[in-house]
Design an enzyme around this catalytic site. Sequence first.
Site, PDB file in Angstrom:
ATOM      1  CD1 TRP A   1      -1.673   2.401   1.517  1.00 13.41           C
ATOM      2  CD2 TRP A   1      -3.323   0.939   1.142  1.00 13.41           C
ATOM      3  NE1 TRP A   1      -2.848   3.101   1.502  1.00 13.41           N
ATOM      4  CE2 TRP A   1      -3.881   2.228   1.276  1.00 13.41           C
ATOM      5  CE3 TRP A   1      -4.173  -0.140   0.900  1.00 13.41           C
ATOM      6  CZ2 TRP A   1      -5.251   2.461   1.190  1.00 13.41           C
ATOM      7  CZ3 TRP A   1      -5.538   0.101   0.825  1.00 13.41           C
ATOM      8  CH2 TRP A   1      -6.063   1.390   0.961  1.00 13.41           C
ATOM      9  CG  ASP A   2       4.122   3.359  -2.619  1.00 12.14           C
ATOM     10  OD1 ASP A   2       4.436   4.144  -1.710  1.00 12.14           O
ATOM     11  OD2 ASP A   2       4.920   3.008  -3.508  1.00 12.14           O
TER      12      ASP A   2
ATOM     13  CB  CYS B   1       5.148   1.408   0.743  1.00 14.13           C
ATOM     14  SG  CYS B   1       6.450   2.088  -0.303  1.00 14.13           S
TER      15      CYS B   1
ATOM     16  CG  ASP C   1      11.634   4.086  -2.427  1.00  9.77           C
ATOM     17  OD1 ASP C   1      11.067   3.034  -2.089  1.00  9.77           O
ATOM     18  OD2 ASP C   1      11.049   5.013  -3.016  1.00  9.77           O
TER      19      ASP C   1
HETATM   20  C1  GLA Z   1       7.596   4.189  -4.359  1.00  5.95           C
HETATM   21  C2  GLA Z   1       7.946   2.990  -3.510  1.00  5.95           C
HETATM   22  C3  GLA Z   1       8.801   2.040  -4.319  1.00  5.95           C
HETATM   23  C4  GLA Z   1       8.073   1.614  -5.552  1.00  5.95           C
HETATM   24  C5  GLA Z   1       7.651   2.838  -6.351  1.00  5.95           C
HETATM   25  C6  GLA Z   1       6.752   2.465  -7.507  1.00  5.95           C
HETATM   26  O1  GLA Z   1       8.674   4.971  -4.618  1.00  5.95           O
HETATM   27  O2  GLA Z   1       8.589   3.394  -2.350  1.00  5.95           O
HETATM   28  O3  GLA Z   1       9.152   0.922  -3.544  1.00  5.95           O
HETATM   29  O4  GLA Z   1       6.953   0.861  -5.197  1.00  5.95           O
HETATM   30  O5  GLA Z   1       6.956   3.778  -5.555  1.00  5.95           O
HETATM   31  O6  GLA Z   1       6.353   3.568  -8.223  1.00  5.95           O
END
Ligand code: GLA
Length: 727
Positions: free
Chosen positions: A475-476, A524, A546
Amino acid sequence: MDIIYIQNNQFQLNTLNTSYVMHNENGVLCHTYYGQRLPDMDHGYMAKRCRYNGDFQSNISENVPTLDNALLEYPVFGDGGITHPALEVLNADGTNFVDLRVVDYIVHNGKPAIDDLPASYCENGDKVKTLEIKTKDEVSGVEARLFYAVFYDYDVITRWVKITNNGKNAITLLKALSGNIAFDNKNYDVITNFGTWARERQIERAPLLHSGAIVESNCGSSSHYANPFIIMAEHNTTEHSGESIGIALAYSGNHKMSANLSRYNVVNLSAGISPDNFRWNLEQGESFSTPELVISFSGNGLNGLSQNFHTLIKNRVCRGIYRDKKRPVLLNLWEACYFDFTDETIKKAADSAADLGIELLVIDDGWFGKRNNDHTSLGDWNVNEDKIKCGLADLCEYVNSKGLMLGIWFEPEMVSPESELIKKHPEWVMQIRGRKPTETRWQLMLDLTNPEVCDFVYDSVAYVLKNTNIQYVKWDYNRTMAHIGSAYLKAEQMGEYYHRYILGLYGVLDRLTTDFPNVLFEGCASGGGRFDIGMLYYTPQIWTSDDTDAVERVEIQYGTSLIYPMSCQSAHVSVCPNHQTGRTVSMQARHIFALTGSFGYELAPEKIADNDREYIKEFIKFYNDNFDVFQSGKYYRLTNPTNDDFAVFQYVYNGRVIVGAMQMSNHAVNLQNTVRLKGLEPNGIYLNKATGKKYCGSQLMQFGLPLNVCTGKNDYCAFVWDLSLCD
Ligand code: GLA
């Protein structure tokens, strides 16, 4: 022994090793003591000292006192104090004062839930009691119930406040913090985390001065920048000795935590929802509950304090089957292919990952709408059939047939300006009418204050989970809030936006985690931009950063470990040269330091060289064999990787001991060559499984383990010891 001992207007809250004491002085709830456990007895002399600390104005027993020098549990704006108030009310007559006096109290067995908010909980058999102290302002009818939940075995107390408007007129809350603790300064340092994208939770420690210290976020989430906690450590407190107090907020939105030092050297430590751009209207009879504040004291150094938070968070904040169940070893394909993949790419990865021992394959961003880069399609959560021709359900079946679970990425709170969703529902975008909404990473935010939007978010994720066998969701959340406004809320509710948004988010997460109890949800936010106790209630693990460079991760995971358990921090082995830093680090180092987290990979499995495949298989076996040590063990930070030549961690669980070390910088002559272990049985004999050598616990704790295994090798040489207590 009483968990809550009450006598003579004193409330003594006891945990195994600590006591938190308050007293009710003429209706004003004052702080008396927080620290090492005290016997259940009268502490009246402490209360007196607090009251008459040299200020002639401070006489609480007067009828209408000013509270300039009192150590208050819940200071109110306008009470005469100079400390930062926890509560500020706008009354119907335009004034701001309420005079909260204790009118009653109740002791609950266990712990009541907090309306609509994530919070720690107790289970049958837990030694947990909650003290509810009811305070009231007779003039306005405003009531504030102060809750103190005491987790006896955890050395944790949690606090929250429920404010109810029992008056005749509507009021507005301008500030409603979760709590305040006032105590004498013992030469304190303030320890906090600051950070940014790919450099989250760096530790800062500085003496508390009269100018104070503030940790705050006003970007809509708990943020990469200022994690919602403060630790106060005595100046001579080290990792393993000395006293410290920590407070951490179970909240994922704007927050403000502060440590202030008064002119009498009294510390006021307070925390809650940021009052900046916060207003909450309370009609007659309505209530508002603050987020929970988790508080702990330790006399065993910072590591002891961290262990208190870890134990509570992993056992009584995280929920669902994955609280206790072994977390699957996952492989996320983001760094392997970014947006450039098809179903064939995923199938190939599944073929190759299966025999490594990977248990869960994760398709990251790019599987939906027309998403071939980050400019489009957020909000269009239908599968991109140009890429995944066989459809998600069949792809899932294929991956499952290889013995792997399939997981998928969502960023459900967002919408791309180039999307079908925005054409249909432009009014669902968070925006100020008449102004162009701000974009970050080509994306806009959905207005989660609107229940219809929340339903859409729920339905988008639920549809995929219902129609496929997907068992994991990442879940971003990849931007901060700006120019907030809503087509749904009325003008007078706009000051409620930030908090209503978070309530909307929690509501959706609550429904999803309830309806799909077997799915593992991972949080996330551009890496670790929303790493807080609130999110951990729904997502028992969060993508820590990241930045997957093992060396950078050592520091990020080290800083995160001040409050958050290692099992909540997702940590992946990625390829070298690393995509963020270009650094090359050995396979061993990348693997060993992913052990200080929920373990996984971020690479293309089919591209792994044959000899590395063998290493990976063995390492996954080692991880699986010892999962309970990493999940349930006590975690020790044995060195400070920022200053020391070696980063060294240790887990201890049921006589099993795992120590990992990495040489942060190599020198012709290395100075530090032993590291002393912690938490062992002094007379126990520990076997090093790899070498067959035996050591006595006191040898390992007093003399230590030699770190010279790396002599003559490169920077970042890493190794692991696997010891166990002989019968
Ligand atoms: C964010 C997340 C990454 C990845 C990207 C995808 O930056 O932290 O791990 O999932 O998005 O766009």
